[in-house]
Write a protein that holds these residues in place. Structure first.
Motif, PDB file in Angstrom:
ATOM      1  N   PHE A  34       0.919  -1.396  -0.015  1.00 57.81           N
ATOM      2  CA  PHE A  34      -0.155  -0.065  -0.007  1.00 57.81           C
ATOM      3  C   PHE A  34       0.857   1.165  -0.037  1.00 57.81           C
ATOM      4  O   PHE A  34       0.642   2.241  -0.648  1.00 57.81           O
ATOM      5  CB  PHE A  34      -0.869  -0.142   0.953  1.00 57.81           C
ATOM      6  CG  PHE A  34      -1.886  -1.111   1.218  1.00 57.81           C
ATOM      7  CD1 PHE A  34      -2.510  -1.534  -0.115  1.00 57.81           C
ATOM      8  CD2 PHE A  34      -2.451  -1.677   2.334  1.00 57.81           C
ATOM      9  CE1 PHE A  34      -3.451  -2.499  -0.010  1.00 57.81           C
ATOM     10  CE2 PHE A  34      -3.321  -2.717   2.454  1.00 57.81           C
ATOM     11  CZ  PHE A  34      -3.949  -3.146   1.061  1.00 57.81           C
ATOM     12  N   GLY A  35       2.041   1.204   0.678  1.00 54.85           N
ATOM     13  CA  GLY A  35       2.915   2.432   0.522  1.00 54.85           C
ATOM     14  C   GLY A  35       3.907   2.377  -0.603  1.00 54.85           C
ATOM     15  O   GLY A  35       3.982   3.240  -1.393  1.00 54.85           O
ATOM     16  N   ASP A  36       4.379   0.909  -1.082  1.00 55.87           N
ATOM     17  CA  ASP A  36       5.222   0.888  -2.221  1.00 55.87           C
ATOM     18  C   ASP A  36       4.412   1.364  -3.420  1.00 55.87           C
ATOM     19  O   ASP A  36       4.910   1.828  -4.534  1.00 55.87           O
ATOM     20  CB  ASP A  36       5.607  -0.431  -2.271  1.00 55.87           C
ATOM     21  CG  ASP A  36       6.592  -0.871  -1.172  1.00 55.87           C
ATOM     22  OD1 ASP A  36       7.230  -0.132  -0.327  1.00 55.87           O
ATOM     23  OD2 ASP A  36       6.677  -2.107  -0.922  1.00 55.87           O
ATOM     24  N   LYS A  37       3.270   1.006  -3.730  1.00 59.64           N
ATOM     25  CA  LYS A  37       2.470   1.388  -4.839  1.00 59.64           C
ATOM     26  C   LYS A  37       1.596   2.592  -4.514  1.00 59.64           C
ATOM     27  O   LYS A  37       1.029   2.797  -5.621  1.00 59.64           O
ATOM     28  CB  LYS A  37       1.821   0.183  -5.040  1.00 59.64           C
ATOM     29  CG  LYS A  37       2.427  -1.152  -5.340  1.00 59.64           C
ATOM     30  CD  LYS A  37       1.307  -2.281  -5.648  1.00 59.64           C
ATOM     31  CE  LYS A  37       2.366  -3.584  -5.909  1.00 59.64           C
ATOM     32  NZ  LYS A  37       1.313  -4.773  -6.159  1.00 59.64           N
ATOM     33  N   ALA A  38       1.873   3.156  -3.579  1.00 59.40           N
ATOM     34  CA  ALA A  38       1.038   4.491  -3.433  1.00 59.40           C
ATOM     35  C   ALA A  38       1.011   5.400  -4.722  1.00 59.40           C
ATOM     36  O   ALA A  38       2.215   5.803  -4.849  1.00 59.40           O
ATOM     37  CB  ALA A  38       1.143   5.047  -2.291  1.00 59.40           C
ATOM     38  N   PRO A  39       0.018   5.952  -4.900  1.00 58.70           N
ATOM     39  CA  PRO A  39      -0.029   6.951  -6.232  1.00 58.70           C
ATOM     40  C   PRO A  39       0.489   8.283  -5.631  1.00 58.70           C
ATOM     41  O   PRO A  39       0.408   8.614  -4.405  1.00 58.70           O
ATOM     42  CB  PRO A  39      -1.515   6.975  -6.608  1.00 58.70           C
ATOM     43  CG  PRO A  39      -2.150   6.781  -5.552  1.00 58.70           C
ATOM     44  CD  PRO A  39      -1.321   5.623  -4.819  1.00 58.70           C
ATOM     45  N   GLU A  40       1.082   8.981  -6.552  1.00 63.35           N
ATOM     46  CA  GLU A  40       1.535  10.365  -6.313  1.00 63.35           C
ATOM     47  C   GLU A  40       0.282  11.139  -5.467  1.00 63.35           C
ATOM     48  O   GLU A  40      -0.730  11.127  -6.166  1.00 63.35           O
ATOM     49  CB  GLU A  40       2.011  11.147  -7.369  1.00 63.35           C
ATOM     50  CG  GLU A  40       3.415  10.510  -7.964  1.00 63.35           C
ATOM     51  CD  GLU A  40       4.491  11.379  -7.024  1.00 63.35           C
ATOM     52  OE1 GLU A  40       4.477  12.607  -6.815  1.00 63.35           O
ATOM     53  OE2 GLU A  40       5.309  10.609  -6.638  1.00 63.35           O
TER      54      GLU A  40
END
Lengths: 78, 738
Positions: free
Chosen positions: B59-65
């Motif tokens: 959820f953090g690693d792939k979080a959108p800008e």
């Protein structure tokens, strides 16, 4: 015909917000030496049965009390 | 310290051999009884996320800008910037196991717990929502469970004076022995009011405020929430926590005044694991030490042992870190609100959490070893052996209704089926409009509330999940839950901003379940990236199973959106006769996992509808633009039950009928559950502009017909009077539950 009383009280370890509310209200009425109040429920059941005690205990366990958080006591009156 | 000679009962406390060995290594000795109890609760699945952590990282690693996230994951709840210097915080959390043991109190304390999480961030709680799942509606235990849980959610929330603005109620046999009670709370604050759970500043005082500590829920997190629930062992049941919403209300007001006056430097609520959690987390996050004197903790029962005091889950308590010079002011504020407050310790520079009882140090541990450095498991997972067979068993061969009469009968049957029937029986038990900020609540697609009195800014919230979809394909199922919540927020005219989630699964020790969890988290993380909405926090609930049978994997997803002006919000029901009715989005022949397959054939197999995330984004853009330009009078998403159910709901809200003409196979048109679709209505004058916007965003549009009359009419197929639909739709829940 038997008259059977059932007293239902929250188990001692269970929080009793109503009892606490009463406790908090008492000093305002001048009763400042009370240290604890627990509130419960009292039922009187008239029953015509040979096994009145057993039946009322069953009634108490299934309907009058919530055995997860309450204890109850059954006793004959009159 | 205890003698340390005898064998310690770590297994009974839920600790594994290697976990116990690790505690001994950390401490360089055997733990005391109190330390052991603290490790057992803090290293429980519920508190440590030991089985889920490696997956949740996505959820953090792939979080959108994004530039809207003021506080991200890892705190009690994420904080989202909604403009005008305002921020909101929201989170959903489970209280599944306590609600099975004692439905009313379990659900009530679930609400109380999530409200304190939101308060801890410095926010004023302004609304709640809940997502509930039970066994079959006619299961012998359903009346007790549904009645108790709904009364508990309502009782606590209503007493606190918080509107309940939506949620879901779902019935499925898999939840019969393990209902799901997921509660969400929303809070609002100004940016500068954000509080963090940190104990900093050597010499600062540790103040416990709120209710007295009793023997409530001792070891609840380690025993009840973190192991398979076994009906045969009532002795395992910790005593039930009983909530007191009136105490919580004054605790809320008291804390808000403390925040307002800058009197606390850190704050943490006491939830699962009680003082163990609050002291170790604040000390760990503050990089400090802490010395706590248990003799100072106000107790309901004086005979409590240190183990009981430090692991008690008594409700309505908060831990505040206060500068020594402010202690008198803090105690003064608390007295004024009638909130019990006691200095129980202070922040030290030892980087150790030390606990004293009867003059003796009974705990002396590194706080991070409890709070942040617990065990982490990368548990084995494997695609279940029956997954291929399940997916191969599609709904294609199921008999479909053909004639107009059959279609009408199907529509009626679905509208009265337990999962699609009116939720009025439930929502009427909740106060939806208290505080005066509610703009939309059930039966609308999302709840919309105004944030502060002097502004028209508001937020929309929706909470959705579909266990059947997730069972067929957990990756897609999680994305479909996300997409539905995102769509529900969008149809109200709001701009989706952020996500919270509650992941309800069976035992992580079962590789099949772990595969479902891994796939669902991967799907949700990918979906959030594709939709551009970051996860701000959430909760994992494992061990939801009865015996060896797990519940349907149930990721529940909450999406929050912002409405710059709540006057522009769009309702989900028809508002006037004569409007043009249009369908946005494309319909495919997608019936696997559908309500139709379940209700009419008891069938669950195949693959769920395809998540169409790019299409969801385009649809959302169309809906936002159309709402901003005041073009649409009503918008209602399509989900469970398809177009037919959507039109039934939109018509029954206002009692205005609808006539539509369907191209192609009317069965597919009415009952397919294809994603990324919504029905909108508009006046004739606005049709051209709406079609322009739709074309600009490359969204498919189908003109269906018009609102009006007192029936649901499908040209050439059937006409069902609204009265008949209403009777069927609204009688199901009362018939079974009251």
């Amino acid at each position: 015909m038997a008259k059977v009383a059932v007293d239902v009280m929250l188990k001692p370890e269970i929080l009793d917000p109503q009892g606490q509310a009463i406790l908090r209200a008492l000093p305002g009425l001048g009763f400042d030496q009370v240290t604890a109040v627990r509130q419960g429920k009292h039922f009187e059941v008239d029953i015509d049965a040979a096994d009145a005690q057993a039946q009322v205990e069953k009634i108490a366990a299934t309907l009058l009390a919530n055995p997860v958080i309450e204890d109850f006591a059954v006793r004959f009156i009159d | 310290m205890n003698d340390g000679m005898s064998e310690q009962p770590y297994a009974e406390l839920g600790l594994k051999d290697d976990e116990y060995a690790r505690i001994c290594t950390i401490l360089g000795r055997k733990p005391s009884d109190t330390e052991l109890a603290m490790y057992s609760v803090m290293w429980s699945e519920h508190c440590s996320y030991k089985s889920s952590k490696v997956h949740l990282r996505q959820f953090g690693d792939k979080a959108p800008e994004t530039d809207v996230l003021l506080v991200g994951m890892g705190e009690n709840a994420g904080v989202v910037d909604v403009g005008d210097g305002l921020a909101v915080t929201f989170k959903v959390e489970s209280h599944n196991h306590p609600s099975y043991v004692e439905p009313y109190q379990g659900a009530a304390t679930g609400v109380g717990g999530i409200v304190r999480d939101i308060l801890t961030m410095g926010a004023r709680p302004i609304a709640v929502m809940d997502s509930l799942r039970f066994g079959e509606i006619d299961h012998p235990d359903s009346r007790r469970l549904v009645g108790g849980v709904v009364a508990g959610v309502g009782g606590y929330g209503n007493c606190l004076g918080l509107p309940n603005i939506g949620g879901e109620v779902v019935f499925d046999p898999s939840y019969a022995g393990n209902p799901l009670v997921n509660a969400l709370c929303l809070g609002v604050m100004r940016h500068e009011q954000i509080q963090l759970a940190r104990a900093e500043g050597v010499g600062n005082k540790v103040v416990l405020l709120g209710a007295k500590t009793g023997r409530d829920g001792i070891g609840g997190v380690s025993v009840l929430a973190s192991a398979t629930f076994d009906e045969e062992s009532p002795s395992k049941r910790p005593s039930v926590q009983v909530g007191d919403p009136f105490t919580e209300k004054v605790v809320i007001e008291c804390c808000l005044e403390l925040f307002e006056r800058g009197l606390v430097t850190g704050i943490q609520d006491l939830g699962g694991a009680g003082l163990s959690c609050a002291t170790s987390e604040t000390a760990s996050h503050g990089g400090s030490g802490m010395l706590v004197d248990l003799d100072l903790v106000p107790l309901r029962e004086p005979s409590m042992t240190p183990v009981e005091v430090i692991t008690s889950e008594s409700q309505e308590r908060m831990l505040a870190i206060v500068r020594p010079g402010d202690v008198d002011d803090v105690l003064g504020v608390c007295t004024r609100w009638g909130v019990l407050a006691t200095v129980i310790g202070e922040v030290t520079d030892t980087r150790r959490l030390q606990v004293r009882w009867h003059g003796e140090i009974v705990v002396d541990v590194p706080p991070a070893s409890l709070a942040d450095e617990g065990p982490v498991y990368d548990r084995p997972f494997a695609r279940p052996a029956d997954q291929d067979a399940l997916q191969a068993d599609t709904s294609a061969a199921l008999a479909r209704p053909k004639t107009g009469a059959e279609l009408a009968e199907t529509l009626l049957r679905l509208a009265g089926s337990p999962n699609l029937a009116s939720r009025k029986w439930v929502t009427e038990q909740y106060d939806r409009y208290v505080l005066g900020g509610t703009v939309l609540a059930m039966p609308h697609d999302s709840g919309v509330v105004r944030l502060v009195d002097d502004s028209d800014r508001g937020v929309a919230l929706s909470l959705d999940g579909n266990g059947r979809y997730a069972r067929l394909d957990p990756y897609a199922g999680a994305q479909l839950a996300l997409a539905e919540a995102y769509r529900n927020v969008s149809v109200s005219g709001a701009r989706p901003l952020a996500v919270t989630n509650c992941l309800n699964f069976g035992s992580p020790e079962d590789p099949d379940v772990m595969w479902q969890f891994a796939e669902a988290t991967r799907g949700l993380a990918d979906g959030c990236r594709d939709l551009g909405v970051p996860v701000t926090g959430g909760n994992v609930s494992f061990y939801n199973q009865t015996g060896a049978t797990a519940i349907l994997p149930t990721p529940v997803v909450g999406v929050l959106g912002v409405l710059d002006d709540v006057n522009l919000r769009v309702p989900s029901g028809f508002v006037r006769a004569g409007d043009v009715v249009m369908l946005l989005g494309e319909t495919y022949d997608e019936f696997d996992g559908s309500e139709w397959a379940w209700v009419t054939h008891g069938h669950l197999g195949g693959r769920p509808p395809l998540p169409r995330l790019p299409a969801e984004r385009q649809l959302s853009n169309v809906l936002q633009t159309a709402a901003d330009e005041r073009l649409i009078s009503c918008a209602h998403d399509l989900s469970d039950g398809g177009l037919g159910q959507t039109l039934v709901e939109a018509a029954l809200v206002s009692g205005i009928g609808v006539s539509v003409t369907l191209d192609g196979d009317p069965f597919v048109a009415l009952f397919s559950e294809s994603a990324a679709r919504a029905v909108v209505t508009c006046a004739d004058a606005d049709v051209d502009r709406l079609l322009e916007i739709v074309a600009d965003h490359d969204v498919a549009v189908t003109r269906l017909g018009r609102t009006g009359g007192d029936a649901f009419v499908v040209t050439g197929e059937f006409a069902l009077p609204l009265d008949t639909l209403r009777e069927t739709h609204e009688s199901t829940l009362p018939r079974h539950l009251s």
